[in-house]
Design an enzyme around this catalytic site. Structure first.
Site, short mmCIF file in Angstrom:
data_model
loop_
_atom_site.label_atom_id
_atom_site.label_comp_id
_atom_site.label_asym_id
_atom_site.label_seq_id
_atom_site.Cartn_x
_atom_site.Cartn_y
_atom_site.Cartn_z
N HIS A 515 0.83 -1.21 0.00
CA HIS A 515 0.00 0.00 0.00
C HIS A 515 0.87 1.26 0.00
O HIS A 515 0.70 2.15 -0.83
CB HIS A 515 -0.92 -0.03 1.23
CG HIS A 515 -1.77 1.19 1.41
ND1 HIS A 515 -3.11 1.21 1.08
CD2 HIS A 515 -1.49 2.44 1.87
CE1 HIS A 515 -3.61 2.41 1.33
NE2 HIS A 515 -2.64 3.18 1.82
N GLU A 516 1.82 1.30 0.92
CA GLU A 516 2.66 2.50 1.03
C GLU A 516 3.54 2.68 -0.21
O GLU A 516 3.82 3.80 -0.63
CB GLU A 516 3.50 2.47 2.31
CG GLU A 516 2.69 2.50 3.61
CD GLU A 516 1.65 3.62 3.67
OE1 GLU A 516 1.89 4.70 3.11
OE2 GLU A 516 0.58 3.40 4.28
N HIS A 519 1.63 4.65 -2.72
CA HIS A 519 1.74 6.10 -2.53
C HIS A 519 3.11 6.58 -3.03
O HIS A 519 3.24 7.61 -3.66
CB HIS A 519 1.64 6.47 -1.04
CG HIS A 519 0.25 6.37 -0.47
ND1 HIS A 519 -0.83 7.01 -1.02
CD2 HIS A 519 -0.21 5.72 0.63
CE1 HIS A 519 -1.90 6.76 -0.28
NE2 HIS A 519 -1.56 5.97 0.73
N HIS A 522 3.28 7.00 -6.65
CA HIS A 522 2.48 8.15 -7.07
C HIS A 522 3.37 9.40 -7.01
O HIS A 522 3.27 10.29 -7.86
CB HIS A 522 1.26 8.29 -6.15
CG HIS A 522 0.12 9.09 -6.71
ND1 HIS A 522 -0.98 9.42 -5.97
CD2 HIS A 522 -0.10 9.62 -7.93
CE1 HIS A 522 -1.82 10.12 -6.71
NE2 HIS A 522 -1.30 10.26 -7.91
ZN ZN Z 1 -2.71 5.22 2.25
#
Ligand code: ZN
Length: 732
Positions: A515-516, A519, A522
């Site tokens: 998940h991290e 980010h 991104h």
């Molecule tokens: Zn998050």
């Protein structure tokens, strides 16, 4: 650097600290305050000298902060000098004698505040990851200064006049430039720049009252915990709890000067963890009522008048600023764009979620009957019997699962491997880049063609002074305007095994790491011109989309085969164990989803009211019940995750009209991930398409358009229901 950017750079801890201090500052004579501030800034500037490493841009690769030189004493003078320099730059832009142009106004603002941006990025990150009392004291001290600095920019009439001129001539621009103009203009308008003096006075009054009410609500929440504590005299009533749980209740009683007794303290959500093991049904009801009825007049502290007044003031403020209601004002800059769109998404989920809840309830009711219980399941029974169903049908030995997820293997053969398969990128260790604490690994990320993308800091382990949870942030944001490549961090709170022993991760920790990384990429793949539109500077209902999307590679067969091997034997994780992980993950998901949706819909009900309809709320509790019924989510045994009188996100924090955002992002992630699976899965083509349409764009393009560019259509909720295992209710 624009005003909105400053808040991002300062970090959450400081923003929280800002609220209380900002009020104190407002109460004092503003002019005197400014003089004091100027004097302080001058003194600080005098003390500021060439030895302060923030004064010049770092000469390390990618302008990575040079932690061999940065000391705590450098932050305060650099922060003050940074604000002073930024204020001077803004004044110069605002008083430029040339006619306002995109270059001399909007671009000039983007270029301003370099020193402040540099120091606040490092300060915010280090305070969150390796801070101490000195950092926290400095955050509290700086908060009102930052707030005043931001206000001085957004309330600068001469600056706004120039921004407005550029905005009125925006026809000649398109793409990223047009978006930047519109965004910058809206920031001012939303702060009230277009209002008459009389209206501005009223806005200030509303802001001030809202600020007091928010603080009062937050303080009340703490008082309510005390007022609603449950004192148990007899240990026999605590059957079902472990000895250590009982010991901590005894300790809590001692702390309250009640030796020999037991104190149960309620936590922030409606559901209470202790209810899953407490056998005494009357005591369960008592605990549940203390939680669910807090703030509604059951004790001296009553939050109902605050809820009503805040709904009313927000509605009034929104109308003054030209919006139908508070939700319309808040959501204007989100992907959902309107409260109606957010409500629709949530309502689309209701039928499937409620039918799953009914199936779960049937299982629980059967469990009650099988034990000879002659009662209908109530909210205080759910967790207790659900736990029994879970133990019987979905038992999972989490320690057994951990044996297959060794830390280094998860990082390199899992996360990095998956990102290589999808985007062609590689991670190369850079031992020459200094870090702010031990156990942080720095990597240079190389693109598929071998070119450098930027730096990635993996700060995965827990340490004293690190805040809880997991997050991504950056030291440097990507921008072509400034020629900057991204310098990105991931933080987690994994407990490191003692030297010589392997660190083994839970399944949740593994998917959090993916998940991290979502980010991080991104930020890493950002390919925009203007820094304030870079990377993750997108709306709250969009920002969790790329990260949640990457989470689901955790279960990709190819990734699992490469990553999930027994740390001693090297054996692959058995399929039966994986199936159990999945079943356990989705257990009780109807309940989890419904309690969330109910709270999110309740939030939007309050924030789609007109000032008159808010003022007309006769009773907050009945308004809440009517709202839940109207939305088809009033299930007695499954109350909202937060009820009105303790809904901190909405009445004590910054999430008003925004609690839906987590689910909105997950809808996008599930829909996009399913689309990728149906079109080849883990391939470079899919990665490139995702990167081109989504990850490279930051906030330079409307998020719904980004999504449609990738997906070919708007998202639907179907894939989310599959992701959560809610498509067909399971009755057996
Ligand atoms: Zn998050």
């Amino acid at each position: 650097m624009r005003k909105s950017l400053i808040a991002v750079a300062i970090g959450a801890a400081l923003t929280v600290a800002a609220c209380a201090d900002k009020e104190a500052a407002q109460a004092t004579d503003q002019q005197a305050e400014q003089q004091v501030q100027q004097a302080e800034q001058q003194t600080a500037a005098a003390e500021f000298n060439q030895s302060n490493p923030f004064y010049a841009e770092s000469t390390l690769p990618f302008h990575a902060p040079d932690f061999t030189k940065i000391k705590f004493e450098h932050y305060e003078p650099a922060l003050l000098a940074g604000m002073e320099a930024h204020a001077a730059e803004i004044a110069e832009i605002a008083t430029n004698s040339e006619p306002a142009t995109f270059e001399n106004t909007i671009v000039a603002m983007e270029k301003s505040g370099a020193l402040l941006g540099r120091v606040s990025a490092v300060f915010g990150n280090v305070a969150g990851s390796a801070g101490n009392d000195d950092f926290r004291a400095l955050q509290v001290k700086m908060a009102p200064k930052y707030a005043a600095h931001s206000d001085n920019i957004s309330l600068n009439a001469a600056l706004f006049a120039r921004v407005k001129t550029v905005y009125e001539n925006r026809d000649q621009f398109e793409g990223e430039k047009l978006r930047l103009i519109e965004d910058t203009y809206k920031d001012f308008v939303r702060a009230g720049a277009n209002l008459t003096e009389e209206q501005k006075v009223r806005i200030r009054e509303i802001n001030s009252e809202l600020s007091s009410l928010t603080t009062e609500f937050r303080n009340n929440l703490m008082t309510l915990v005390d007022e609603n504590m449950i004192v148990v005299d007899d240990k026999a009533q605590l059957t079902g709890l472990s000895e250590s749980q009982i010991a901590s209740l005894a300790k809590a009683a001692e702390a309250k000067d009640m030796p020999g007794k037991y104190v149960i303290t309620i936590t922030n959500t409606t559901r209470q963890p202790i209810l899953s093991s407490l056998e005494n049904r009357e005591l369960r009801e008592k605990v549940w009522r203390a939680s669910a009825e807090r703030g509604s007049g059951n004790t001296a502290t009553d939050n109902r008048p605050l809820v009503k007044r805040m709904a009313q003031l927000r509605a009034e403020k929104a109308q003054l600023l030209g919006y139908d209601n508070w939700g319309a004002y808040v959501l204007e800059q989100s992907m959902a764009a309107t409260p109606e769109a957010a409500q629709q998404m949530l309502r689309d989920l209701v039928p499937a979620v409620v039918s799953n809840v009914e199936a779960e309830m049937a299982e629980i009711q059967a469990q009650i009957s099988s034990e000879g219980g002659d009662f209908e399941v109530k909210p205080w029974d759910w967790a207790f019997y659900a736990e029994k169903v879970r133990a019987e049908k979905y038992a999972l030995d989490s320690n057994e699962v951990k044996q297959y997820f060794e830390f280094n293997r998860v990082v390199e053969d899992g996360v990095f491997y998956a990102m290589n398969q999808l985007f062609g990128i590689t991670f190369e260790k850079r031992d020459d880049i200094p870090t702010y604490a031990d156990d942080i690994v720095v990597y240079e990320v190389k693109d598929v063609n071998g070119e450098s993308l930027g730096l990635f800091y993996g700060d995965w382990f827990t340490r004293d002074g690190k805040r809880g949870g997991a997050w991504m942030s950056s030291f440097v944001s990507q921008s072509h305007l400034l020629g900057d490549k991204p310098v990105i961090l991931n933080n987690m709170n994994i407990t490191k095994a003692p030297d010589g022993q392997p660190t083994l991760l839970s399944f949740d920790e593994v998917s959090t790491m993916f998940h991290e990384m979502g980010h991080a990429l991104h930020g890493m793949f950002s390919d925009v011109t203007y820094p304030s539109l870079a990377g993750t500077s997108v709306s709250r209902d969009y920002v969790e989309f790329p990260s949640t999307f990457q989470e689901d590679w955790t279960l990709n067969p190819k990734v699992l085969a490469n990553m999930a091997k027994h740390h001693e034997t090297g054996e692959q994780i058995p399929k039966e164990l994986l199936d159990k992980v999945m079943a356990a993950k989705n257990f009780n998901m109807g309940y989890d989803t419904l309690e969330y949706i109910a709270a999110a819909l309740l939030d939007l009900e309050y924030h789609t009211l007109t000032p008159d309809s808010a003022a007309g709320i006769a009773d907050v509790n009945s308004f809440e019940q009517a709202s839940l019924t109207r939305n088809g989510v009033a299930v007695e045994a499954v109350p909202p995750r937060y009820r009105s009188n303790y809904f901190a996100h909405v009445f004590a924090g910054g999430y008003s009209a925004g609690y839906y955002a987590y689910m909105w992002s997950e809808v996008l992630a599930a829909d996009a991930f399913k689309f990728v699976q149906e079109n080849g899965g883990l391939t470079l083509e899919n990665g490139q398409a995702f990167r081109d349409a989504i990850l490279s764009k930051g906030n330079s393009k409307d998020p719904m358009q980004q999504y449609i560019d990738f997906r070919g259509q708007k998202p639907t909720v179907d894939a989310l229901l599959e992701r959560r295992g809610l498509t067909a209710p399971k009755i057996d």
